[in-house]
Design a protein around this motif. Structure first.
Motif, PDB file in Angstrom:
ATOM      1  N   ASN A  38      55.842  59.736 -25.935  1.00  0.00           N
ATOM      2  CA  ASN A  38      56.880  58.763 -25.594  1.00  0.00           C
ATOM      3  C   ASN A  38      56.374  57.328 -25.574  1.00  0.00           C
ATOM      4  O   ASN A  38      57.114  56.432 -25.169  1.00  0.00           O
ATOM      5  CB  ASN A  38      57.470  59.110 -24.219  1.00  0.00           C
ATOM      6  CG  ASN A  38      58.318  60.355 -24.253  1.00  0.00           C
ATOM      7  OD1 ASN A  38      59.482  60.326 -24.617  1.00  0.00           O
ATOM      8  ND2 ASN A  38      57.712  61.486 -23.887  1.00  0.00           N
ATOM      9  N   ARG A  39      55.137  57.087 -25.983  1.00  0.00           N
ATOM     10  CA  ARG A  39      54.678  55.707 -26.078  1.00  0.00           C
ATOM     11  C   ARG A  39      55.317  55.036 -27.289  1.00  0.00           C
ATOM     12  O   ARG A  39      55.839  55.717 -28.180  1.00  0.00           O
ATOM     13  CB  ARG A  39      53.153  55.658 -26.172  1.00  0.00           C
ATOM     14  CG  ARG A  39      52.547  56.449 -27.294  1.00  0.00           C
ATOM     15  CD  ARG A  39      51.073  56.656 -27.063  1.00  0.00           C
ATOM     16  NE  ARG A  39      50.497  57.606 -27.999  1.00  0.00           N
ATOM     17  CZ  ARG A  39      49.800  57.270 -29.070  1.00  0.00           C
ATOM     18  NH1 ARG A  39      49.598  55.995 -29.356  1.00  0.00           N
ATOM     19  NH2 ARG A  39      49.290  58.192 -29.848  1.00  0.00           N
ATOM     20  N   PRO A  40      55.304  53.723 -27.347  1.00  0.00           N
ATOM     21  CA  PRO A  40      55.992  53.011 -28.446  1.00  0.00           C
ATOM     22  C   PRO A  40      55.515  53.500 -29.812  1.00  0.00           C
ATOM     23  O   PRO A  40      54.315  53.646 -30.058  1.00  0.00           O
ATOM     24  CB  PRO A  40      55.631  51.546 -28.200  1.00  0.00           C
ATOM     25  CG  PRO A  40      55.352  51.471 -26.745  1.00  0.00           C
ATOM     26  CD  PRO A  40      54.735  52.780 -26.361  1.00  0.00           C
ATOM     27  N   GLU A  47      55.644  51.970 -32.532  1.00  0.00           N
ATOM     28  CA  GLU A  47      55.055  50.916 -33.357  1.00  0.00           C
ATOM     29  C   GLU A  47      53.553  50.840 -33.199  1.00  0.00           C
ATOM     30  O   GLU A  47      52.859  50.153 -33.950  1.00  0.00           O
ATOM     31  CB  GLU A  47      55.667  49.555 -32.999  1.00  0.00           C
ATOM     32  CG  GLU A  47      57.129  49.414 -33.392  1.00  0.00           C
ATOM     33  CD  GLU A  47      58.055  50.117 -32.408  1.00  0.00           C
ATOM     34  OE1 GLU A  47      57.550  50.546 -31.351  1.00  0.00           O
ATOM     35  OE2 GLU A  47      59.264  50.244 -32.702  1.00  0.00           O
ATOM     36  N   ASP A  48      53.026  51.560 -32.205  1.00  0.00           N
ATOM     37  CA  ASP A  48      51.583  51.527 -31.961  1.00  0.00           C
ATOM     38  C   ASP A  48      50.855  52.217 -33.104  1.00  0.00           C
ATOM     39  O   ASP A  48      51.241  53.300 -33.558  1.00  0.00           O
ATOM     40  CB  ASP A  48      51.267  52.233 -30.636  1.00  0.00           C
ATOM     41  CG  ASP A  48      49.843  51.986 -30.186  1.00  0.00           C
ATOM     42  OD1 ASP A  48      49.120  51.284 -30.927  1.00  0.00           O
ATOM     43  OD2 ASP A  48      49.462  52.475 -29.119  1.00  0.00           O
ATOM     44  N   GLN A  71      67.494  56.389 -28.743  1.00  0.00           N
ATOM     45  CA  GLN A  71      67.033  55.004 -28.615  1.00  0.00           C
ATOM     46  C   GLN A  71      67.352  54.195 -29.877  1.00  0.00           C
ATOM     47  O   GLN A  71      67.739  53.028 -29.794  1.00  0.00           O
ATOM     48  CB  GLN A  71      65.524  54.993 -28.338  1.00  0.00           C
ATOM     49  CG  GLN A  71      64.981  53.634 -27.951  1.00  0.00           C
ATOM     50  CD  GLN A  71      65.605  53.097 -26.679  1.00  0.00           C
ATOM     51  OE1 GLN A  71      65.845  53.860 -25.737  1.00  0.00           O
ATOM     52  NE2 GLN A  71      65.885  51.800 -26.652  1.00  0.00           N
ATOM     53  N   ASN A 119      69.698  50.854 -29.924  1.00  0.00           N
ATOM     54  CA  ASN A 119      69.213  49.572 -30.455  1.00  0.00           C
ATOM     55  C   ASN A 119      70.131  49.044 -31.550  1.00  0.00           C
ATOM     56  O   ASN A 119      70.410  47.834 -31.620  1.00  0.00           O
ATOM     57  CB  ASN A 119      67.792  49.739 -30.991  1.00  0.00           C
ATOM     58  CG  ASN A 119      66.797  50.057 -29.897  1.00  0.00           C
ATOM     59  OD1 ASN A 119      67.044  49.764 -28.723  1.00  0.00           O
ATOM     60  ND2 ASN A 119      65.670  50.647 -30.253  1.00  0.00           N
ATOM     61  N   LYS A 175      60.937  56.438 -37.805  1.00  0.00           N
ATOM     62  CA  LYS A 175      60.385  56.790 -36.484  1.00  0.00           C
ATOM     63  C   LYS A 175      59.946  58.257 -36.459  1.00  0.00           C
ATOM     64  O   LYS A 175      58.903  58.591 -35.874  1.00  0.00           O
ATOM     65  CB  LYS A 175      61.449  56.541 -35.402  1.00  0.00           C
ATOM     66  CG  LYS A 175      61.836  55.088 -35.223  1.00  0.00           C
ATOM     67  CD  LYS A 175      60.686  54.255 -34.684  1.00  0.00           C
ATOM     68  CE  LYS A 175      61.068  52.781 -34.537  1.00  0.00           C
ATOM     69  NZ  LYS A 175      62.209  52.557 -33.647  1.00  0.00           N
TER      70      LYS A 175
END
Length: 965
Positions: A355-357, A359-360, A403, A407, A445
């Protein structure tokens, strides 16, 4: 003949009765021990007198050989047993047996003569053994007969007069009863009993004396050798005493000091053991605080290693220590707590990692922490941690879509989130470009999500494989060690000193120094794991001392490099190779499951948008863009996970089928409308259609891109030029060519619908053929469009349009064939059927044109009369109609087809003319009528050959005259 049972009694004690004793069981090979004969025979009882024995039989041999059933005495007595049919015959000597004479035994007698002499000499020297045995046997039998007179009760081993039953049996009270008139008789009985007992006593004494006399020689020999034995014992006692004195001196001089040294060595070793044991107890006492410190820093592997080592020490080296009786159960409870903590920690890690971003760029979150957790779970056989990761993947996939939708909706100002509350309804308010951007974002994603999952699972997979590899290497090392130990044991000297001093083997003092280094090596290997209690360095021998426990994290982090995992696997990991292999397969299946999860969520997203028929309303360009996006995502996930997921592909195929159905229905409806409004007049060909045809000629089967400005300035052409041939066509055919190219281009853009498109295109071509036939040949255009009549020009134009379509069918076939699988080539037969149908239609149109002129010839020539003027009015009308026919079709059909058509028309003309001349009886006789007919025919021929393109036409008008019979 008969035997008497009342004969004389059986002889008792006779020497001749030795060979008529009771038969002994022949199965007993050992002769039983015989008792001494009874001296005084017993009086025969009533039972003995009436018992029959072989001595009662008195039958002579002649009586046994006589057969009373015979009339006279036979010469041979074998008939008694073998019957009256027995005949004594002479036995013929066998031819196979040689005749034996005394000469055959000569060699044997010579060999045995010397042995016979020796035997005779020995026989004279030694008395016959049979005589001695008979004497001894006779004596034994006599003694046994005498002893049999003594009642059996005296021979019982439990004979005792204090037993009332025994006493009454030996001395009946009736012999001592003097009361009454029977006193004298009882006294005589008592006296007789006393004499009988005295007689029994004499028999026993005689037998005892006899037995002693038989063994007198051995008895006296033993008595004489008693003094010699006492002398031997005295000398032996003196020798033993001297030996003990010497051994005592040797022990004092040579052994006492050495034994004292050994006792001191044993005492020292025992003291070292006690010291090390106390240090080990102190170390074990610090286990629980150390475990708490390790757990506070999430060092689960170190804590588990320390607990396992402590439990092993408690079971092997500190077993029975009263102060540690509860420590084992406490460690077990602590181990269960660590299991729960590791599962919770892994769940937390999975949630944080997934669940971390997105984009990392970092694909792995805290790699060392993950390795430590996985290794700890493997140690504890908690193999269900993959299920936790799978559940977290499902939740994360749902959150990614949610999400992304939030957005995207927040960026659109036209959507009022206060009015439309549901997120799905808000998503349905997006137009196609906005929704397409949203889907692109979701797919990107998901791609990052799958890459992250793959990186994490690769680390877990590497840990499992490293454990499996370590197990295999450990097993190989154990096998090698066992082989070496076996070889070493075979080479060791098996002699062991068994001298005992104070209850202990002396060899223990020597073996203790050898076993201590081995124990040190074993425990050092066991405690080499990065989790143990620190120990002091001042101990003499510390085999149970553990190493630094706080170095586990440093060792793990130093051993892990990107892409590789190397972990120190100790003996506590008890997973079998089968379990580890199954776990590795489950990890790979989990990666496949991650791909399936993403595809399933994407399918649900598509279906939620397709509820209002949104996807079915897409035009070709939009659907092709959507299809390419989905195929790209499917390919990327296949490259990441190594397996193609079918759910999204199935959804794409389902939508593609719906798109094909709608695509085909729209084109078919459009074609139907065009045909219903077609007036079958030649249409001008716009420049863009000419360019379209030219691109097909150059091998590019696709719709050309629109050009700005230049195309609009070009004037339309009257005909369509295709590879040098000119086609006069109607507007519907031009649009049909464009529709066909749309089908071909759709196949290029969506390869999965190739077969469906082929079927639909075949249906479209068949529909055009059948509908055009109905409208032109069937004159349906008269009612549909309102044409007054179907002219020859309409027929020729229809034929030319069909020829244009036939020209492009092989091109279309080759296009589809290049995109079909070999097993699908059978579908190309549809084009063969369509080509045949089109050719049949063209032939019917040509026949229709000939039929029109045929009916005209029949009408005009039926009124033909051979008379002046020349040319006649009939022939002038025929030439006029032929000119009109030529004028109508010449600009539409190619010159070759025009010539072939007029040849067929001319044949029809000649047939009708010949028929009319025959009816008028005009023959080729050179007469006036013949001249008039010849002049009319010449006029017809001249006019026909004067038409454009028919100058070289061979009319062969001579066939109009019948042949002379």
């Amino acid at each position: 003949m008969a035997s008497s049972h009342s004969s004389s009694p059986v002889p008792q004690g006779s020497s001749s009765d030795v060979f008529f004793k009771k038969e002994v069981d022949p199965t007993k090979h050992i002769r039983p021990v015989q008792s001494l004969p009874d001296v005084c025979p017993k009086e025969p009882t009533v039972t003995d007198q009436h018992r029959w024995t072989i001595y009662h039989s008195k039958v002579n041999l002649p009586a046994a050989l006589n057969d009373p059933r015979l009339a006279k005495r036979e010469s041979d007595f074998f008939t008694k047993t073998w019957g009256l049919d027995f005949v004594d015959t002479e036995v013929i000597p066998s031819f196979y047996l040689p005749q034996i004479s005394k000469e055959h035994f000569t060699v044997y007698q010579q060999e045995i003569s010397q042995r016979e002499k020796i035997h005779e000499r020995c026989k004279n020297i030694c008395p016959p053994k049979d005589t001695f045995d008979r004497t001894l046997l006779h004596t034994h039998d006599k003694s046994r007969t005498d002893l049999e007179q003594v009642p059996k009760i005296f021979m019982k081993p439990d004979f005792a007069l204090d037993d009332s039953l025994t006493f009454n049996s030996v001395l009946p009270w009736s012999h001592f009863n003097t009361a009454g008139g029977k006193g004298n008789r009882d006294a005589a009985s008592s006296k007789l009993l006393q004499e009988k007992l005295s007689h029994y006593l004499d028999i026993v004494e005689v037998n005892i004396a006899h037995q002693i006399s038989l063994r007198s020689e051995a008895f006296f020999h033993a008595m004489t050798s008693q003094h010699e034995l006492q002398d031997y014992l005295k000398k032996t006692s003196q020798a033993v005493k001297m030996l003990r004195d010497k051994i005592a001196q040797i022990d004092k001089v040579m052994c006492e000091g050495s034994l004292h040294i050994l006792r001191l060595a044993l005492t020292r070793n025992n003291c070292v053991k006690v010291y090390n044991k106390l240090k080990l107890m102190a170390t074990v006492h610090q286990t629980q605080p150390t475990v708490q410190v390790l757990l506070s820093t999430s060092e689960f592997v170190g804590a588990l290693d320390l607990i396992a080592t402590t439990q092993e020490v408690l079971q092997q080296e500190l077993q029975g220590i009263h102060s540690f009786r509860h420590l084992g159960s406490q460690l077990c409870e602590l181990e269960k707590l660590i299991d729960k903590m590791m599962i919770a920690e892994f769940s937390t890690y999975s949630h944080s990692d997934l669940n971390r971003p997105l984009e990392d760029d970092c694909h792995i979150l805290e790699e060392e922490r993950l390795i430590s957790l996985v290794f700890g779970l493997l140690k504890q056989r908690k193999l269900n941690f993959l299920e936790i990761y799978s559940e977290e993947m499902i939740i994360t996939a749902k959150n990614i879509i949610k999400q992304c939708v939030i957005n995207k909706v927040s960026q659109i100002e036209d959507i009022d989130t206060d009015v439309v509350l549901k997120l799905a309804d808000q998503m349905r308010m997006l137009n196609f470009p906005q929704w397409f951007d949203l889907l692109t974002d979701i797919f990107s994603k998901f791609t990052i999500f799958l890459q992250r999952v793959k990186a994490t699972l690769n680390i877990i997979h590497s840990v499992v494989l490293s454990v499996l590899d370590k197990n295999q290497r450990t097993r190989e090392l154990e096998e090698i060690s066992q082989q070496k130990n076996a070889a070493k044991d075979n080479s060791l000297d098996t002699e062991v000193a068994y001298l005992i001093h104070e209850g202990m083997f002396i060899s223990d003092a020597f073996s203790e120094s050898e076993l201590t280094p081995i124990a040190i090596d074993t425990t050092s290997q066991r405690n080499a794991s990065p989790n143990s209690e620190p120990c002091s360095s001042d101990s003499v021998s510390e085999p149970e001392c553990t190493t630094d426990s706080s170095s586990s994290k440093e060792q793990i982090s130093s051993s892990v490099t990107p892409g590789t995992v190397d972990i120190m696997v100790n003996e506590d990991v008890k997973l079998s190779d089968l379990e580890l292999g199954k776990l590795a397969n489950n990890i790979q299946e989990l990666l496949y499951s991650a791909s399936d999860i993403c595809h399933d969520r994407a399918v649900k997203f598509l279906m939620s948008r397709a509820k209002d028929g949104f996807l079915e309303k897409l035009n070709s360009t939009e659907f092709i863009s959507l299809s390419r996006l989905m195929e790209t995502f499917i390919l990327e996930t296949e490259q990441i996970c190594g397996r193609k997921s079918m759910s999204l592909l199935g959804a794409l195929q389902s939508q593609a089928n719906k798109f094909v159905n709608r695509f085909h229905e729209e084109r078919k409806t459009k074609l139907s409308l065009l045909l219903d409004n077609e007036r079958w007049k030649q249409a001008d060909v716009p420049a863009e259609f000419q360019d379209l045809v030219d691109s097909i000629s150059h091998g590019k089967i696709a719709l050309p891109e629109k050009k700005s400005g230049a195309t609009e300035e070009r004037k339309p052409a009257e005909v369509l030029t295709v590879e040098g041939q000119q086609y006069a066509v109607v507007g519907t055919v031009l649009l049909l060519i464009r529709i066909i190219l749309e089908y071909c281009q759709c196949v290029d853009n969506i390869p999965s619908v190739t077969t469906d498109m082929l079927t639909r295109l075949s249906d479209l071509l068949k529909y055009f053929n059948s509908r055009s036939c109905q409208l032109v040949l069937g004159a349906g255009a008269l009612q549909v469009v309102g044409l007054k009549t179907i002219t020859t020009k309409n027929l020729a134009l229809s034929s030319r349009c069909l020829q244009l379509i036939v020209h492009y069918i092989p091109v279309i076939r080759a296009h589809f064939e290049a995109r079909l699988q070999p097993k699908q080539y059978s579908m190309l037969r549809h084009f063969d059927h369509i080509t045949k149908d089109y050719h049949d239609h063209i032939a019917e149109i040509s026949a229709k044109l000939v039929a029109i002129m045929d009916s005209l010839f029949d009408k005009l020539l039926s009124k033909y009369e051979v008379k002046a003027p020349v040319p006649s009015a009939c022939f002038r009308n025929i030439c006029k109609q032929m000119a009109k026919m030529h004028e109508a079709i010449f600009d539409l059909l190619p010159e070759e087809q025009t010539q072939m058509l007029f040849l067929r028309i001319n044949a029809s003309y000649k047939l009708h003319l010949k028929k009319q001349l025959s009816h008028l009886n005009v023959i080729n006789d050179g007469g006036p009528q013949n001249g008039l007919v010849t002049a009319d025919v010449a006029f017809y021929t001249g006019n026909l050959q004067a038409l454009k393109g028919l100058q070289d036409l061979d009319l062969n008008m001579a066939e109009i005259w019948e042949q002379k019979r």
